[in-house]
Design a protein around this motif. Structure first.
Motif, short mmCIF file in Angstrom:
data_model
loop_
_atom_site.label_atom_id
_atom_site.label_comp_id
_atom_site.label_asym_id
_atom_site.label_seq_id
_atom_site.Cartn_x
_atom_site.Cartn_y
_atom_site.Cartn_z
N LEU A 35 4.38 -7.97 -2.00
CA LEU A 35 3.86 -6.63 -2.26
C LEU A 35 4.86 -5.79 -3.06
N ARG A 36 6.13 -5.93 -2.74
CA ARG A 36 7.18 -5.18 -3.43
C ARG A 36 7.28 -5.62 -4.90
N VAL A 37 7.36 -6.93 -5.12
CA VAL A 37 7.60 -7.45 -6.47
C VAL A 37 6.34 -7.37 -7.33
N GLU A 38 5.21 -7.78 -6.80
CA GLU A 38 3.99 -7.87 -7.60
C GLU A 38 3.22 -6.56 -7.70
N HIS A 39 3.39 -5.68 -6.72
CA HIS A 39 2.58 -4.45 -6.71
C HIS A 39 3.40 -3.17 -6.58
N GLY A 40 4.71 -3.29 -6.45
CA GLY A 40 5.54 -2.10 -6.32
C GLY A 40 5.17 -1.25 -5.13
N THR A 41 4.76 -1.91 -4.03
CA THR A 41 4.36 -1.16 -2.84
C THR A 41 4.99 -1.80 -1.61
N THR A 42 4.70 -1.22 -0.47
CA THR A 42 5.28 -1.70 0.78
C THR A 42 4.18 -2.12 1.74
N LEU A 43 4.55 -2.91 2.72
CA LEU A 43 3.60 -3.32 3.75
C LEU A 43 3.10 -2.12 4.56
N PRO A 44 3.95 -1.16 4.93
CA PRO A 44 3.42 0.01 5.65
C PRO A 44 2.38 0.79 4.83
N ARG A 45 2.58 0.93 3.53
CA ARG A 45 1.58 1.60 2.68
C ARG A 45 0.28 0.80 2.70
N PHE A 46 0.39 -0.51 2.56
CA PHE A 46 -0.80 -1.36 2.59
C PHE A 46 -1.52 -1.20 3.93
N ASP A 47 -0.76 -1.22 5.03
CA ASP A 47 -1.36 -1.12 6.36
C ASP A 47 -2.09 0.22 6.55
N VAL A 48 -1.50 1.31 6.09
CA VAL A 48 -2.16 2.62 6.20
C VAL A 48 -3.44 2.63 5.37
N MET A 49 -3.35 2.12 4.15
CA MET A 49 -4.54 2.08 3.30
C MET A 49 -5.62 1.19 3.91
N ALA A 50 -5.23 0.07 4.51
CA ALA A 50 -6.20 -0.83 5.15
C ALA A 50 -6.89 -0.13 6.32
N ALA A 51 -6.12 0.59 7.12
CA ALA A 51 -6.72 1.31 8.25
C ALA A 51 -7.70 2.37 7.76
N LEU A 52 -7.33 3.07 6.71
CA LEU A 52 -8.22 4.10 6.17
C LEU A 52 -9.43 3.49 5.46
N TYR A 53 -9.27 2.32 4.92
CA TYR A 53 -10.39 1.62 4.29
C TYR A 53 -11.45 1.28 5.34
N ARG A 54 -10.97 0.88 6.52
CA ARG A 54 -11.91 0.56 7.62
C ARG A 54 -12.58 1.82 8.16
N ARG A 55 -11.92 2.95 8.03
CA ARG A 55 -12.47 4.23 8.51
C ARG A 55 -12.77 5.11 7.30
N ARG A 56 -13.81 4.79 6.57
CA ARG A 56 -14.11 5.47 5.30
C ARG A 56 -14.26 6.97 5.47
N ASP A 57 -14.73 7.41 6.64
CA ASP A 57 -14.91 8.84 6.86
C ASP A 57 -13.59 9.54 7.16
N GLY A 58 -12.52 8.77 7.29
CA GLY A 58 -11.20 9.33 7.55
C GLY A 58 -10.81 9.21 9.01
N ALA A 59 -9.57 9.51 9.28
CA ALA A 59 -9.02 9.44 10.63
C ALA A 59 -8.04 10.59 10.80
N THR A 60 -7.88 11.04 12.02
CA THR A 60 -6.83 12.03 12.28
C THR A 60 -5.49 11.30 12.23
N MET A 61 -4.44 12.05 12.07
CA MET A 61 -3.11 11.44 12.05
C MET A 61 -2.83 10.72 13.37
N SER A 62 -3.27 11.30 14.48
CA SER A 62 -3.06 10.65 15.79
C SER A 62 -3.83 9.34 15.88
#
Length: 151
Positions: A35-62
């Motif tokens: 992810l770092r080399v090929e996409h210039g991103t991090t696993l935590p960023r990917f994980d947050v985006m994946a969680a929000l992708y599953r919750r299209r309507d959004g989620a609270t920070m908690s």
């Protein structure tokens, strides 16, 4: 505990755990580097985006913190960077001004879908030595192991 009280499989289960942990850590390390080399991103960023992708309507920070099993501070730091990059948006709750919802922006959604496809290809490559039968067996074992939920 005296020697006769020890489960005869105890040492083998311990070795299995160490091997399982080693495989998981090696795969995660490889994925982080990819992810770092090929996409210039991090696993935590990917994980947050994946969680929000599953919750299209959004989620609270908690909710997001609970979904990711991280502290609110860790989630906030990642969300701050994603927001700065235009990939997520924060929206205040209409009913409780202390509550903020986070959701992917349209650009965040597009980027995540590209990332997710590459992520899947990379995972496939990491475990390409496993046959279909191997995958089924490992999956069945891991499901069985997870049913105990002793941890």
């Amino acid at each position: 505990m005296t020697a006769p009280d020890i489960d005869p499989l105890s040492k083998r289960r311990l070795k299995m755990w160490i091997r399982l942990l080693g495989v998981a850590r090696a795969a995660e390390s490889s994925l982080r580097e990819y992810l770092r080399v090929e996409h210039g991103t991090t696993l935590p960023r990917f994980d947050v985006m994946a969680a929000l992708y599953r919750r299209r309507d959004g989620a609270t920070m908690s909710e997001l913190s609970r979904m990711l099993l991280v502290s609110n501070g860790n989630a906030t730091a990642v969300v701050d960077r994603l927001e700065k990059d235009g990939l997520v948006r924060r929206t205040a709750s209409e009913t409780d001004r202390r509550t903020v919802y986070v959701a992917l922006t349209p650009e965040g959604l597009r980027q995540f879908e590209r990332l997710a496809a590459d992520h899947e290809r990379e995972i496939n490559a990491l475990f390409s030595d496993l046959s279909e039968q191997d995958v089924e067996q490992v999956t069945a074992l891991l499901k069985r192991m997870g049913k105990g939920d002793k941890a």
